[in-house]
Scaffold this motif. Structure first.
Motif, PDB file in Angstrom:
ATOM      1  N   VAL A   1      14.801   1.483   6.522  1.00  0.00           N
ATOM      2  CA  VAL A   1      14.039   2.224   5.507  1.00  0.00           C
ATOM      3  C   VAL A   1      12.629   2.470   5.984  1.00  0.00           C
ATOM      4  O   VAL A   1      12.071   3.551   5.828  1.00  0.00           O
ATOM      5  CB  VAL A   1      14.037   1.438   4.174  1.00  0.00           C
ATOM      6  CG1 VAL A   1      13.026   2.034   3.205  1.00  0.00           C
ATOM      7  CG2 VAL A   1      15.423   1.420   3.571  1.00  0.00           C
ATOM      8  N   MET A   2      12.026   1.460   6.590  1.00  0.00           N
ATOM      9  CA  MET A   2      10.664   1.617   7.067  1.00  0.00           C
ATOM     10  C   MET A   2      10.604   2.655   8.171  1.00  0.00           C
ATOM     11  O   MET A   2       9.620   3.387   8.287  1.00  0.00           O
ATOM     12  CB  MET A   2      10.120   0.263   7.531  1.00  0.00           C
ATOM     13  CG  MET A   2       9.928  -0.761   6.414  1.00  0.00           C
ATOM     14  SD  MET A   2       8.855  -0.157   5.079  1.00  0.00           S
ATOM     15  CE  MET A   2       7.303  -0.009   6.002  1.00  0.00           C
TER      16      MET A   2
ATOM     17  N   PHE B   1      12.888   8.780   3.013  1.00  0.00           N
ATOM     18  CA  PHE B   1      13.289   8.047   1.805  1.00  0.00           C
ATOM     19  C   PHE B   1      12.471   8.504   0.594  1.00  0.00           C
ATOM     20  O   PHE B   1      12.996   8.717  -0.499  1.00  0.00           O
ATOM     21  CB  PHE B   1      13.106   6.534   2.051  1.00  0.00           C
ATOM     22  CG  PHE B   1      13.354   5.698   0.844  1.00  0.00           C
ATOM     23  CD1 PHE B   1      14.646   5.453   0.400  1.00  0.00           C
ATOM     24  CD2 PHE B   1      12.282   5.136   0.129  1.00  0.00           C
ATOM     25  CE1 PHE B   1      14.856   4.681  -0.722  1.00  0.00           C
ATOM     26  CE2 PHE B   1      12.512   4.364  -0.988  1.00  0.00           C
ATOM     27  CZ  PHE B   1      13.799   4.126  -1.434  1.00  0.00           C
ATOM     28  N   VAL B   2      11.156   8.655   0.846  1.00  0.00           N
ATOM     29  CA  VAL B   2      10.274   9.111  -0.256  1.00  0.00           C
ATOM     30  C   VAL B   2      10.683  10.513  -0.713  1.00  0.00           C
ATOM     31  O   VAL B   2      10.756  10.811  -1.914  1.00  0.00           O
ATOM     32  CB  VAL B   2       8.799   9.078   0.187  1.00  0.00           C
ATOM     33  CG1 VAL B   2       7.906   9.724  -0.858  1.00  0.00           C
ATOM     34  CG2 VAL B   2       8.354   7.637   0.454  1.00  0.00           C
TER      35      VAL B   2
ATOM     36  N   SER C   1      15.905  -2.946   5.580  1.00  0.00           N
ATOM     37  CA  SER C   1      14.450  -2.760   5.391  1.00  0.00           C
ATOM     38  C   SER C   1      13.841  -2.103   6.608  1.00  0.00           C
ATOM     39  O   SER C   1      12.980  -1.222   6.474  1.00  0.00           O
ATOM     40  CB  SER C   1      13.789  -4.120   5.114  1.00  0.00           C
ATOM     41  OG  SER C   1      14.280  -4.685   3.917  1.00  0.00           O
TER      42      SER C   1
ATOM     43  N   TYR D   1      10.915   6.002   6.286  1.00  0.00           N
ATOM     44  CA  TYR D   1      10.257   5.916   4.978  1.00  0.00           C
ATOM     45  C   TYR D   1       9.926   7.299   4.394  1.00  0.00           C
ATOM     46  O   TYR D   1      10.101   7.518   3.187  1.00  0.00           O
ATOM     47  CB  TYR D   1       8.984   5.060   5.128  1.00  0.00           C
ATOM     48  CG  TYR D   1       8.230   4.903   3.827  1.00  0.00           C
ATOM     49  CD1 TYR D   1       8.703   4.023   2.854  1.00  0.00           C
ATOM     50  CD2 TYR D   1       7.060   5.638   3.585  1.00  0.00           C
ATOM     51  CE1 TYR D   1       8.021   3.892   1.668  1.00  0.00           C
ATOM     52  CE2 TYR D   1       6.383   5.501   2.390  1.00  0.00           C
ATOM     53  CZ  TYR D   1       6.868   4.618   1.421  1.00  0.00           C
ATOM     54  OH  TYR D   1       6.191   4.485   0.232  1.00  0.00           O
ATOM     55  N   GLN D   2       9.481   8.180   5.281  1.00  0.00           N
ATOM     56  CA  GLN D   2       9.093   9.510   4.794  1.00  0.00           C
ATOM     57  C   GLN D   2      10.298  10.230   4.202  1.00  0.00           C
ATOM     58  O   GLN D   2      10.225  10.840   3.131  1.00  0.00           O
ATOM     59  CB  GLN D   2       8.497  10.327   5.954  1.00  0.00           C
ATOM     60  CG  GLN D   2       7.853  11.636   5.505  1.00  0.00           C
ATOM     61  CD  GLN D   2       6.621  11.414   4.630  1.00  0.00           C
ATOM     62  OE1 GLN D   2       5.913  10.407   4.802  1.00  0.00           O
ATOM     63  NE2 GLN D   2       6.380  12.303   3.703  1.00  0.00           N
TER      64      GLN D   2
END
Length: 319
Positions: free
Chosen positions: A22-23, A29-30, A19, A26-27
Motif C-alpha cells: 500500500v505504501m 490507493f488514495v 502495508s 499509496y497514490q
C-alpha cells in the motif's frame, strides 16, 4: 499454541507485505478511495433522484387517476341530470296538457278539450309514465274531466233544444265534439237531445202552473212547490186564471214545436249550406254519423213530442 503462533506469524507477515505494498502504491490507493467516494456520492444522488422521480410519478399518477375518476363521475352525474331533465320535461308536457284541457273546458272549446283529453290519456297509459305514482292524480282526473265534458255538452244540447235564440255554429261545434268521443264515452246524441226536449216540456208546463197556483195554508210554499205534482198544482189554481195559464202554456208549447222544427230543418239543410260555404262534407265520417243519428231521432220523434205536449195540455185542461 504452536499453531496459533504460526497463524499469528503468517498474519503479521501478510499485513506487513500488504502495508508495504500500500505504501508503495499509496497514490493509486488514495485515488481509488477518492473514486469509491465519488461513486458512492453519485449513487446516493442517483438514489435521491430516483426516489424523487418515483414520488413525483406517483403524484402524477394519483392526479391523473383522480382526474379521470372525477371526469367519469361528473360525466355520469351529467347523464343522470340529463335524464332527469328529460323526464321533468315530459312531466311538464303532461301537466301542460292537463292545464290546457281545463282551460279549454273553461272556455267551452269542447273539440280542443277532447283532443287534449285523448292526448293526455295516451301519454299517461304509456309505459314511460306507468312507473310514476306521482301522476296518479292526473290519471284519476281523466274521468272527472271527461264527465265535465259530457255534462257541458249535454247542457249545450239542452240550450239548443229550449233556447229561443238558436246558435247554429255553437250547436254544430257541440255535435263535432260528440263525434270526437269514443263509443264508450257517450250515448246516442239524438236520444240525449230528445231527453232534454221532453224534460223541458214537462218542466215548463209545471212552471206555468206554479206561477198561478198557491200552496195550502198548512204547508210551506217553497216545500210544496218543490214536491207538488202537476195535478196538484192544477187543482190549487184559481179558476179565474185558467185562460191566462192556458194561453201561456200554449205559447210555450208552440215555442217547443217551433224549436223542434228548426232543429229538423237545420239537419236537413246542413249539407247544402256546408257545400255552399265551401266546406268538406265528406271528410269527417264520425261527424256525419252523429248528424245522421240526430236527424233520424228528430224525424222519428215528431209524433212522440206532439203526444207529450198533448199529454201535458190535456192534463191541465182535464184537472
Amino acid at each position: 499454541e504452536k499453531n496459533m503462533e504460526e497463524y499469528k506469524s503468517h498474519s503479521e507477515h501478510i499485513n506487513s507485505s500488504l502495508s508495504a505494498r500500500v505504501m508503495q502504491n499509496y497514490q493509486e490507493f488514495v485515488q481509488g478511495m477518492q473514486q469509491v467516494q465519488a461513486v458512492e456520492t453519485e449513487l446516493t444522488l442517483i438514489g435521491v433522484l430516483v426516489k424523487n422521480g418515483r414520488r413525483k410519478l406517483q403524484e402524477r399518477d394519483a392526479t391523473l387517476v383522480r382526474g379521470s375518476m372525477q371526469v367519469t363521475k361528473q360525466h355520469r352525474k351529467s347523464e343522470r341530470l340529463a335524464k332527469l331533465l328529460s323526464t321533468m320535461a315530459e312531466f311538464q308536457s303532461v301537466v301542460r296538457m292537463d292545464t290546457e284541457l281545463q282551460q279549454c273546458l273553461n272556455k267551452e272549446n269542447y273539440c280542443e278539450a277532447i283532443r287534449q283529453h285523448a292526448a293526455l290519456r295516451q301519454a299517461l297509459i304509456s309505459d314511460r309514465f306507468k312507473q310514476f305514482l306521482g301522476l296518479g292524480g292526473l290519471r284519476e282526473g281523466l274521468d272527472l274531466h271527461m264527465a265535465a265534458v259530457r255534462q257541458k255538452l249535454s247542457d249545450g244540447l239542452k240550450v239548443a233544444a229550449v233556447s229561443a235564440d238558436f246558435d247554429a255554429n255553437r250547436y254544430e261545434e257541440i255535435l263535432r265534439a260528440y263525434s270526437m268521443m269514443s263509443p264508450d264515452q257517450t250515448l246516442s246524441v239524438g236520444k240525449e237531445l230528445l231527453r232534454h226536449v221532453v224534460e223541458c216540456i214537462v218542466a215548463v208546463s209545471r212552471q206555468c202552473m206554479l206561477a198561478f197556483s198557491s200552496a195550502p195554508s198548512h204547508e210551506s210554499p217553497s216545500e210544496w212547490h218543490r214536491k207538488a205534482q202537476l195535478k196538484e198544482l192544477c187543482r190549487s189554481m184559481d179558476p179565474t186564471h185558467f185562460v191566462a195559464v192556458t194561453a201561456q202554456l200554449y205559447e210555450h208549447v208552440c215555442d217547443f214545436l217551433y224549436r223542434h222544427h228548426s232543429l229538423c230543418a237545420w239537419h236537413a239543410d246542413w249539407e247544402t249550406h256546408a257545400i255552399a260555404a265551401g266546406r268538406d262534407v265528406q271528410g269527417n265520417q264520425n261527424f256525419r254519423e252523429v248528424l245522421r243519428d240526430v236527424k233520424e231521432e228528430l224525424n222519428a220523434s215528431r209524433r212522440s213530442v206532439w203526444d207529450r205536449i198533448q199529454q201535458q195540455v190535456a192534463l191541465v185542461l182535464m184537472t
